[in-house]
Design an enzyme around this catalytic site. Sequence first.
Site, PDB file in Angstrom:
ATOM      1  N   GLY A 184     -39.937  32.093 -21.919  1.00 39.60           N
ATOM      2  CA  GLY A 184     -39.735  33.205 -20.990  1.00 39.60           C
ATOM      3  C   GLY A 184     -39.452  34.488 -21.756  1.00 39.60           C
ATOM      4  O   GLY A 184     -38.697  35.354 -21.305  1.00 39.60           O
ATOM      5  N   ALA A 185     -40.090  34.610 -22.919  1.00 38.57           N
ATOM      6  CA  ALA A 185     -39.756  35.705 -23.848  1.00 38.57           C
ATOM      7  C   ALA A 185     -40.281  37.060 -23.388  1.00 38.57           C
ATOM      8  O   ALA A 185     -39.930  38.084 -23.980  1.00 38.57           O
ATOM      9  CB  ALA A 185     -40.287  35.377 -25.238  1.00 38.57           C
ATOM     10  N   GLY A 230     -35.174  37.202 -21.873  1.00 37.63           N
ATOM     11  CA  GLY A 230     -35.943  36.651 -22.996  1.00 37.63           C
ATOM     12  C   GLY A 230     -36.296  37.742 -23.989  1.00 37.63           C
ATOM     13  O   GLY A 230     -36.111  37.609 -25.199  1.00 37.63           O
ATOM     14  N   SER A 262     -26.876  28.422 -14.948  1.00 37.42           N
ATOM     15  CA  SER A 262     -26.446  29.451 -14.006  1.00 37.42           C
ATOM     16  C   SER A 262     -25.123  29.010 -13.399  1.00 37.42           C
ATOM     17  O   SER A 262     -24.867  27.803 -13.259  1.00 37.42           O
ATOM     18  CB  SER A 262     -27.503  29.579 -12.906  1.00 37.42           C
ATOM     19  OG  SER A 262     -26.918  30.023 -11.709  1.00 37.42           O
ATOM     20  N   TYR A 300     -32.659  25.805  -6.661  1.00 37.79           N
ATOM     21  CA  TYR A 300     -32.477  26.458  -7.962  1.00 37.79           C
ATOM     22  C   TYR A 300     -31.199  25.938  -8.639  1.00 37.79           C
ATOM     23  O   TYR A 300     -31.211  25.547  -9.813  1.00 37.79           O
ATOM     24  CB  TYR A 300     -32.399  27.974  -7.754  1.00 37.79           C
ATOM     25  CG  TYR A 300     -32.018  28.762  -8.987  1.00 37.79           C
ATOM     26  CD1 TYR A 300     -32.956  29.009  -9.990  1.00 37.79           C
ATOM     27  CD2 TYR A 300     -30.731  29.264  -9.149  1.00 37.79           C
ATOM     28  CE1 TYR A 300     -32.608  29.737 -11.124  1.00 37.79           C
ATOM     29  CE2 TYR A 300     -30.375  29.994 -10.270  1.00 37.79           C
ATOM     30  CZ  TYR A 300     -31.311  30.231 -11.254  1.00 37.79           C
ATOM     31  OH  TYR A 300     -30.964  30.947 -12.378  1.00 37.79           O
TER      32      TYR A 300
HETATM   33  N1  LIG Z   1     -30.789  37.089 -13.574  1.00 36.97           N
HETATM   34  C1  LIG Z   1     -29.694  36.396 -13.323  1.00 36.97           C
HETATM   35  O1  LIG Z   1     -28.762  36.870 -12.647  1.00 36.97           O
HETATM   36  C2  LIG Z   1     -29.545  35.003 -13.881  1.00 36.97           C
HETATM   37  C3  LIG Z   1     -28.327  34.335 -13.657  1.00 36.97           C
HETATM   38  C4  LIG Z   1     -28.157  33.052 -14.165  1.00 36.97           C
HETATM   39  C5  LIG Z   1     -29.172  32.472 -14.899  1.00 36.97           C
HETATM   40  N2  LIG Z   1     -30.345  33.121 -15.087  1.00 36.97           N
HETATM   41  C6  LIG Z   1     -31.383  32.458 -15.872  1.00 36.97           C
HETATM   42  O2  LIG Z   1     -31.707  33.285 -16.968  1.00 36.97           O
HETATM   43  C7  LIG Z   1     -33.033  32.985 -17.402  1.00 36.97           C
HETATM   44  C8  LIG Z   1     -33.820  34.276 -17.609  1.00 36.97           C
HETATM   45  O3  LIG Z   1     -33.977  34.893 -16.355  1.00 36.97           O
HETATM   46  P1  LIG Z   1     -34.137  36.479 -16.157  1.00 36.97           P
HETATM   47  O4  LIG Z   1     -33.019  36.904 -15.310  1.00 36.97           O
HETATM   48  O5  LIG Z   1     -34.381  37.139 -17.462  1.00 36.97           O
HETATM   49  O6  LIG Z   1     -35.415  36.498 -15.214  1.00 36.97           O
HETATM   50  P2  LIG Z   1     -36.884  37.064 -15.441  1.00 36.97           P
HETATM   51  O7  LIG Z   1     -36.872  38.438 -15.955  1.00 36.97           O
HETATM   52  O8  LIG Z   1     -37.576  36.789 -14.144  1.00 36.97           O
HETATM   53  O9  LIG Z   1     -37.461  36.110 -16.584  1.00 36.97           O
HETATM   54  C9  LIG Z   1     -37.858  34.794 -16.333  1.00 36.97           C
HETATM   55  C10 LIG Z   1     -38.858  34.401 -17.393  1.00 36.97           C
HETATM   56  O10 LIG Z   1     -39.268  33.042 -17.140  1.00 36.97           O
HETATM   57  C11 LIG Z   1     -40.686  33.010 -17.241  1.00 36.97           C
HETATM   58  N3  LIG Z   1     -41.280  31.944 -16.443  1.00 36.97           N
HETATM   59  C12 LIG Z   1     -41.282  31.804 -15.102  1.00 36.97           C
HETATM   60  N4  LIG Z   1     -42.043  30.744 -14.761  1.00 36.97           N
HETATM   61  C13 LIG Z   1     -42.530  30.223 -15.919  1.00 36.97           C
HETATM   62  C14 LIG Z   1     -43.381  29.153 -16.231  1.00 36.97           C
HETATM   63  N5  LIG Z   1     -43.944  28.396 -15.279  1.00 36.97           N
HETATM   64  N6  LIG Z   1     -43.666  28.899 -17.518  1.00 36.97           N
HETATM   65  C15 LIG Z   1     -43.151  29.666 -18.512  1.00 36.97           C
HETATM   66  N7  LIG Z   1     -42.367  30.730 -18.282  1.00 36.97           N
HETATM   67  C16 LIG Z   1     -42.052  30.986 -16.992  1.00 36.97           C
HETATM   68  C17 LIG Z   1     -41.147  34.362 -16.724  1.00 36.97           C
HETATM   69  O11 LIG Z   1     -42.472  34.564 -17.160  1.00 36.97           O
HETATM   70  P3  LIG Z   1     -43.298  35.900 -16.786  1.00 36.97           P
HETATM   71  O12 LIG Z   1     -42.815  36.916 -17.786  1.00 36.97           O
HETATM   72  O13 LIG Z   1     -44.719  35.477 -16.981  1.00 36.97           O
HETATM   73  O14 LIG Z   1     -42.943  36.220 -15.374  1.00 36.97           O
HETATM   74  C18 LIG Z   1     -40.117  35.268 -17.362  1.00 36.97           C
HETATM   75  O15 LIG Z   1     -40.491  35.590 -18.672  1.00 36.97           O
HETATM   76  C19 LIG Z   1     -33.617  32.058 -16.344  1.00 36.97           C
HETATM   77  O16 LIG Z   1     -33.543  30.714 -16.793  1.00 36.97           O
HETATM   78  C20 LIG Z   1     -32.689  32.242 -15.169  1.00 36.97           C
HETATM   79  O17 LIG Z   1     -32.670  31.111 -14.323  1.00 36.97           O
HETATM   80  C21 LIG Z   1     -30.559  34.380 -14.594  1.00 36.97           C
END
Ligand SMILES: NC(=O)c1ccc[n+]([C@@H]2O[C@H](COP(=O)([O-])OP(=O)(O)OC[C@H]3O[C@@H](n4cnc5c(N)ncnc54)[C@H](OP(=O)(O)O)[C@@H]3O)[C@@H](O)[C@H]2O)c1
Length: 274
Positions: free
Chosen positions: A13-14, A19, A138, A164
């Site tokens: 998810g870089a 990422g 999370s 989730y």
């Molecule tokens: N934001 C929050 O408040 C929060 C809180 C707790 C935990 N988290 C966790 O933190 C992590 C990063 O999330 P973020 O907030 O940075 O969200 P984000 O900006 O939506 O990033 C998510 C990343 O995961 C990738 N992804 C989604 N589906 C995928 C697949 N099928 N195969 C490979 N990659 C995939 C996305 O790819 P694309 O770039 O192609 O879309 C994106 O790069 C996640 O695991 C999330 O559950 C987030």
Amino acid sequence: MEEIIPGSIIVTGASGSMGKAAVKALALKGRSVTMACRNFQKGEAARQEILAQAPGAAIGLLPLDLGSLRSVRAFAAAVKGSAPAGLLNNAGTMPARFSLTEDGLEQTVGVNYVGPYLLTRLLLDEFAPDAHIVNVISLTAKYAKIDEGFLHKGPEDFHQLRTYATSKLALMLFSIELAKRTSLHVNMSDPGIVASDMIDLGRWFDPLADIFFKPFCKRPEQGAAPALAALETNTTARLFKRNKCLNLQECFLNNPLAGLLWQQTARLTGLSDF
Ligand SMILES: NC(=O)c1ccc[n+]([C@@H]2O[C@H](COP(=O)([O-])OP(=O)(O)OC[C@H]3O[C@@H](n4cnc5c(N)ncnc54)[C@H](OP(=O)(O)O)[C@@H]3O)[C@@H](O)[C@H]2O)c1
């Protein structure tokens, strides 16, 4: 161009919010990184953006769709022999509606849990000694309930937040089980609530949340910080949250379903129980 950097830290998810922040921070520290991205073009754009800020950094890029076990296996095959120094299982999804992956798994469960499980296990023989594995969970996992049928829930059981949260609990139990079964550093990070695409729930109130909620959330750099600390720790089976390294509660450490879930997922992905 597809490229794996030997001895690098793999970040899934870089091209997403946290990422990308993690890759940039690692690159600025002089660590080499391989970006694993579902959308290769988006990944390449993110790589160029980071290289502009960290000139000369060693940053590779490979395609990875965690919703496809075929793609996960292809990624692991490409990484073979490169002795990764770590794996940051950062990619995640929280779809609003029920849908299936090409392997017939519910999307959230497939991408957030089964894909990272298979990827991590396939890389176990490849990691450099003393490698670090960090799984991004999370705070919702704390309130989730998991049962024996977790891997095969139907549309009637789907609920965006609950599904989730349960997928993140499964990832937590996997981390703990893996820490017990290997000598690698296996830890978890909880980023808190971060202003990213992830917290768009696909609902009518998203534009309001952009104005009234997101400005009070953490920035991606802040959310990535616990994961970066976990990539350097000597501990295992700990939770990195804010600037703390926490011991997990007994109900997570000795969850009676952890072993069963490990076995069920091994069977599902065609791996041995190990
Ligand atoms: N934001 C929050 O408040 C929060 C809180 C707790 C935990 N988290 C966790 O933190 C992590 C990063 O999330 P973020 O907030 O940075 O969200 P984000 O900006 O939506 O990033 C998510 C990343 O995961 C990738 N992804 C989604 N589906 C995928 C697949 N099928 N195969 C490979 N990659 C995939 C996305 O790819 P694309 O770039 O192609 O879309 C994106 O790069 C996640 O695991 C999330 O559950 C987030």
